[in-house]
Design an enzyme around this catalytic site. Structure first.
Site, PDB file in Angstrom:
ATOM      1  N   CYS A 167      13.348  11.807   5.480  1.00  0.00           N
ATOM      2  CA  CYS A 167      13.605  11.363   6.857  1.00  0.00           C
ATOM      3  C   CYS A 167      15.068  11.582   7.236  1.00  0.00           C
ATOM      4  O   CYS A 167      15.407  11.657   8.410  1.00  0.00           O
ATOM      5  CB  CYS A 167      13.234   9.897   7.009  1.00  0.00           C
ATOM      6  SG  CYS A 167      14.033   8.867   5.766  1.00  0.00           S
TER       7      CYS A 167
ATOM      8  N   THR B  65       2.726   5.884  14.003  1.00  0.00           N
ATOM      9  CA  THR B  65       2.082   4.820  13.218  1.00  0.00           C
ATOM     10  C   THR B  65       2.851   3.510  13.419  1.00  0.00           C
ATOM     11  O   THR B  65       2.244   2.442  13.533  1.00  0.00           O
ATOM     12  CB  THR B  65       2.046   5.180  11.715  1.00  0.00           C
ATOM     13  OG1 THR B  65       1.664   6.541  11.575  1.00  0.00           O
ATOM     14  CG2 THR B  65       1.074   4.307  10.951  1.00  0.00           C
TER      15      THR B  65
ATOM     16  N   LYS C   2       0.838  -1.200   0.000  1.00  0.00           N
ATOM     17  CA  LYS C   2       0.000   0.000   0.000  1.00  0.00           C
ATOM     18  C   LYS C   2       0.872   1.247   0.000  1.00  0.00           C
ATOM     19  O   LYS C   2       1.626   1.475   0.934  1.00  0.00           O
ATOM     20  CB  LYS C   2      -0.895   0.030   1.250  1.00  0.00           C
ATOM     21  CG  LYS C   2      -1.939   1.140   1.156  1.00  0.00           C
ATOM     22  CD  LYS C   2      -2.613   1.440   2.473  1.00  0.00           C
ATOM     23  CE  LYS C   2      -1.980   2.576   3.225  1.00  0.00           C
ATOM     24  NZ  LYS C   2      -2.031   3.894   2.547  1.00  0.00           N
TER      25      LYS C   2
ATOM     26  N   GLU D 276      10.158  15.923  15.535  1.00  0.00           N
ATOM     27  CA  GLU D 276      10.311  15.901  14.076  1.00  0.00           C
ATOM     28  C   GLU D 276       9.312  16.875  13.443  1.00  0.00           C
ATOM     29  O   GLU D 276       8.111  16.776  13.668  1.00  0.00           O
ATOM     30  CB  GLU D 276      10.043  14.484  13.549  1.00  0.00           C
ATOM     31  CG  GLU D 276      10.305  14.385  12.061  1.00  0.00           C
ATOM     32  CD  GLU D 276       9.998  12.997  11.491  1.00  0.00           C
ATOM     33  OE1 GLU D 276       8.939  12.433  11.820  1.00  0.00           O
ATOM     34  OE2 GLU D 276      10.821  12.493  10.713  1.00  0.00           O
TER      35      GLU D 276
ATOM     36  N   GLU E 146      10.831   1.499   9.680  1.00  0.00           N
ATOM     37  CA  GLU E 146      11.705   2.651   9.395  1.00  0.00           C
ATOM     38  C   GLU E 146      10.909   3.891   9.746  1.00  0.00           C
ATOM     39  O   GLU E 146       9.944   4.223   9.050  1.00  0.00           O
ATOM     40  CB  GLU E 146      12.097   2.672   7.912  1.00  0.00           C
ATOM     41  CG  GLU E 146      12.850   1.450   7.440  1.00  0.00           C
ATOM     42  CD  GLU E 146      14.197   1.295   8.127  1.00  0.00           C
ATOM     43  OE1 GLU E 146      14.761   2.302   8.583  1.00  0.00           O
ATOM     44  OE2 GLU E 146      14.662   0.154   8.237  1.00  0.00           O
TER      45      GLU E 146
ATOM     46  N   GLY F  13       7.378   5.076   7.804  1.00  0.00           N
ATOM     47  CA  GLY F  13       6.430   6.147   8.100  1.00  0.00           C
ATOM     48  C   GLY F  13       6.729   6.749   9.453  1.00  0.00           C
ATOM     49  O   GLY F  13       7.852   6.638   9.966  1.00  0.00           O
TER      50      GLY F  13
HETATM   51  P1  NDP Z   1       2.522   7.837   8.272  1.00  0.00           P
HETATM   52  O1  NDP Z   1       3.009   7.052   9.415  1.00  0.00           O
HETATM   53  O2  NDP Z   1       1.389   8.757   8.496  1.00  0.00           O
HETATM   54  O3  NDP Z   1       2.090   6.887   7.070  1.00  0.00           O
HETATM   55  C1  NDP Z   1       2.946   5.939   6.490  1.00  0.00           C
HETATM   56  C2  NDP Z   1       2.111   4.880   5.781  1.00  0.00           C
HETATM   57  O4  NDP Z   1       1.362   4.155   6.762  1.00  0.00           O
HETATM   58  C3  NDP Z   1       1.102   5.471   4.814  1.00  0.00           C
HETATM   59  O5  NDP Z   1       0.946   4.602   3.704  1.00  0.00           O
HETATM   60  C4  NDP Z   1      -0.154   5.480   5.660  1.00  0.00           C
HETATM   61  O6  NDP Z   1      -1.317   5.524   4.881  1.00  0.00           O
HETATM   62  C5  NDP Z   1      -0.002   4.168   6.396  1.00  0.00           C
HETATM   63  N1  NDP Z   1      -0.822   4.018   7.599  1.00  0.00           N
HETATM   64  C6  NDP Z   1      -1.348   4.965   8.395  1.00  0.00           C
HETATM   65  N2  NDP Z   1      -2.074   4.389   9.399  1.00  0.00           N
HETATM   66  C7  NDP Z   1      -1.976   3.041   9.231  1.00  0.00           C
HETATM   67  C8  NDP Z   1      -2.507   1.920   9.916  1.00  0.00           C
HETATM   68  N3  NDP Z   1      -3.285   2.044  10.989  1.00  0.00           N
HETATM   69  N4  NDP Z   1      -2.220   0.690   9.467  1.00  0.00           N
HETATM   70  C9  NDP Z   1      -1.425   0.530   8.384  1.00  0.00           C
HETATM   71  N5  NDP Z   1      -0.924   1.561   7.662  1.00  0.00           N
HETATM   72  C10 NDP Z   1      -1.188   2.800   8.093  1.00  0.00           C
HETATM   73  O7  NDP Z   1       3.784   8.597   7.709  1.00  0.00           O
HETATM   74  P2  NDP Z   1       3.806   9.714   6.591  1.00  0.00           P
HETATM   75  O8  NDP Z   1       3.246   9.152   5.330  1.00  0.00           O
HETATM   76  O9  NDP Z   1       3.235  10.965   7.160  1.00  0.00           O
HETATM   77  O10 NDP Z   1       5.378   9.874   6.349  1.00  0.00           O
HETATM   78  C11 NDP Z   1       6.175  10.731   7.085  1.00  0.00           C
HETATM   79  C12 NDP Z   1       6.932   9.978   8.164  1.00  0.00           C
HETATM   80  O11 NDP Z   1       7.674   8.926   7.579  1.00  0.00           O
HETATM   81  C13 NDP Z   1       7.933  10.842   8.876  1.00  0.00           C
HETATM   82  O12 NDP Z   1       7.848  10.605  10.252  1.00  0.00           O
HETATM   83  C14 NDP Z   1       9.272  10.353   8.350  1.00  0.00           C
HETATM   84  O13 NDP Z   1      10.343  10.550   9.224  1.00  0.00           O
HETATM   85  C15 NDP Z   1       8.985   8.909   8.121  1.00  0.00           C
HETATM   86  N6  NDP Z   1       9.938   8.364   7.176  1.00  0.00           N
HETATM   87  C16 NDP Z   1      10.911   7.513   7.637  1.00  0.00           C
HETATM   88  C17 NDP Z   1      11.886   7.027   6.765  1.00  0.00           C
HETATM   89  C18 NDP Z   1      12.923   6.069   7.238  1.00  0.00           C
HETATM   90  O14 NDP Z   1      13.542   5.434   6.390  1.00  0.00           O
HETATM   91  N7  NDP Z   1      13.155   5.900   8.512  1.00  0.00           N
HETATM   92  C19 NDP Z   1      11.901   7.414   5.350  1.00  0.00           C
HETATM   93  C20 NDP Z   1      10.816   8.298   4.986  1.00  0.00           C
HETATM   94  C21 NDP Z   1       9.874   8.742   5.870  1.00  0.00           C
HETATM   95  P3  NDP Z   1      -1.958   6.962   4.437  1.00  0.00           P
HETATM   96  O15 NDP Z   1      -0.856   7.858   4.007  1.00  0.00           O
HETATM   97  O16 NDP Z   1      -2.829   6.579   3.338  1.00  0.00           O
HETATM   98  O17 NDP Z   1      -2.644   7.461   5.669  1.00  0.00           O
END
Ligand code: NDP
Length: 480
Positions: free
Chosen positions: A282, A230, A173, A384, A248, A226
């Protein structure tokens, strides 16, 4: 208007319930496509397709699986311009960035793991005269890959490619905020001849489509990138089902600039590590610590560089800063700018929303923003922000800067700028960061372990680590 579809069992299909969500172009604030608002039924269909495809896929020689992945990589390269335009439209990033970073790196993810599976070996442990023990690494089965909006195709493929290479089938997803290139990828997978059900892409919201993936008993592992919150929720849901987890998560990365650095290079790269992708990577360094004796010259040159970062239409070749990904995210970043003022920071640059003319009049643009004078342990320096906002802080000793650099709950990445090799290694060793760059940033070697310490994550992606994650070791002993 463009209507995206799910990719299930080798076909592009509408969501089971027939519901769609609007998808907004951040540079214009206008809806430009609709995406499936998938639910548990779509995930169940995708998982069933993946389970049906699994026996044949895992039996296929790694070389044959690899050829398909390399073919997908070639198709991404062929469509580079189209994919870069789509990524820019969906995410708000300058098309020049998508063209030079996001899409080439997505292609190299498939190329790298397409061949890596052939180099993946397991161990034998020979006990002289007693026994031969060997390890077999079996594919885990059907796995879930969930990715964020900031580097949409790049991070999506960073998970999918190793999972497929290892012999797993995937239910994936992308973020609901940036689904477009994942949809284009599903078209390329069909063109490449990827067998039906091996990869399934389900679009929708986190609660609607993500939650059923993490809850599905047929999905054996979750690879997630993410936010930390989450990630915590996913761990709480999936761990009691004994699913393997790779998380991650967020970061609050320090840039440590010593007085003996190459100042020109440190400034040039710090501008990129602060503001690339509008600070929404990130790995961006949002806390810049500068040794006091060069604090003023660094600040002067850095601010001159910030002034030259043109905020503009992402399609315009001259734009160095595009739009933030959504109105909600822009509001979040603006709230941290207000907090920085409340916490006593001095604004050195930016701080305001930008209103452009023409097609981008309703877009989510923000000036690159720099503060100084904030305490190293204030909220702005601990939490962050994930936007184009950085702080400058002078330091007097190695010990002091290490305390500050390590003083957050995160531990993803750090940069060190110095010409003293001994110091570089010593400081790197003391940093609680999964990734340390010395005199560089965002340098990439796909063989290295990628991931964070502390609340920045669990497990590592990249290279053989990723192949180990998507496989389960079995030890077999032959008595001699
Ligand atoms: P989110 O945690 O909001 O979302 C990440 C993914 O998880 C999206 O596809 C989201 O769907 C999905 N999601 C949300 N809720 C659920 C759930 N209950 N069950 C399963 N999946 C779920 O992160 P963001 O998209 O806002 O991304 C930003 C964050 O990602 C920042 O904190 C950043 O630091 C981190 N990040 C970390 C990296 C790393 O390598 N460590 C690299 C890049 C980003 P939807 O968007 O459709 O709500």
């Amino acid at each position: 208007m463009l209507q995206l579809q799910n990719y299930i069992n080798g076909h592009l299909v509408p969501p089971a319930a027939g519901r769609y969500l609007p998808n907004i172009e951040p540079a214009t604030g206008q809806v430009f496509s609709h995406i499936p608002d998938s639910d548990a039924e779509d995930v169940a269909r995708a998982t069933a397709a993946a389970q049906a495809a699994l026996p044949a896929w895992r039996r296929l020689p790694a070389e044959d699986r690899g050829k398909l992945l390399v073919r997908i990589s070639e198709l991404i390269e062929r469509d580079l311009e189209r994919l870069a335009q789509a990524e820019s439209q969906d995410n708000g990033k300058p098309v020049s960035l998508a063209r030079s970073v996001d899409i080439p790196r997505a292609a190299s993810n498939f190329a790298f793991f397409g061949t890596a599976a052939q180099h993946f070996a397991s161990e034998t442990h020979f006990q002289e005269g007693v026994a031969l023990n060997y390890t077999v690494r079996h594919p885990l089965g059907v796995v879930g890959c969930i990715s964020p909006w900031n580097l949409p195709l790049y991070l999506f493929t960073w998970k999918i490619a190793p999972a497929l290479a290892a012999g797993c089938c995937v239910v994936a997803k992308p973020s609901e905020i940036t689904p477009y290139t994942a949809f284009l990828l599903s078209e390329l997978c069909i063109e490449a001849g990827l067998p039906a059900g091996v990869l399934n892409i389900v679009h929708g919201t986190g609660p609607g489509a993500g939650q059923p993936i993490i809850e599905h008993p047929g999905i054996k592992a979750i690879s997630f990138t993410g936010g930390t919150k989450t990630g915590e929720h996913i761990a709480r849901t999936a761990a009691p089902m004994f699913k393997k987890l790779s998380l991650e998560l967020g970061g609050k990365n320090p840039n440590i600039i010593f007085a003996d650095c190459d100042l020109t290079e440190a400034v040039r790269t710090s501008l990129r590590s602060s503001f690339a992708n509008q600070g929404q990577i990130c790995l961006c360094g949002s806390r810049i610590f500068v040794e006091r004796s060069i604090y003023e010259p660094f600040k002067r040159e850095f601010l001159a560089g910030v002034a030259a970062l043109t905020v503009g239409d992402p399609q315009d070749g001259g734009s160095r800063q595009g739009a933030l990904v959504s109105e909600a995210h822009l509001e979040k970043v603006l709230s941290y700018i207000a907090l920085a003022h409340e916490e006593g920071g001095t604004l050195l640059a930016g701080g305001q929303r930008v209103t452009l003319d023409g097609r981008c009049a309703e877009g989510y643009f923000l000036q690159p923003t720099v503060f100084e004078g904030l305490a190293p342990d204030c909220r702005v320096n601990r939490e962050e922000i994930f936007g184009p906002v950085v702080t400058l802080t002078p330091f007097d000793s190695e010990e002091e800067v290490l305390t500050w650099a390590n003083g957050t709950e995160y531990g993803l990445a750090a940069t060190i700028w110095t010409r003293d090799l001994n110091r570089a290694h010593r400081v790197a060793h003391e940093l609680h960061s999964g990734i340390v760059w010395i005199n560089s940033w965002l340098h990439r070697d796909l063989r290295t372990p990628f991931g964070g310490m502390k609340n920045s994550g669990v497990g590592r992606e990249g290279g053989l680590e990723a192949l180990r994650f998507f496989t389960e070791p079995q030890s077999v002993t032959v008595k001699l």
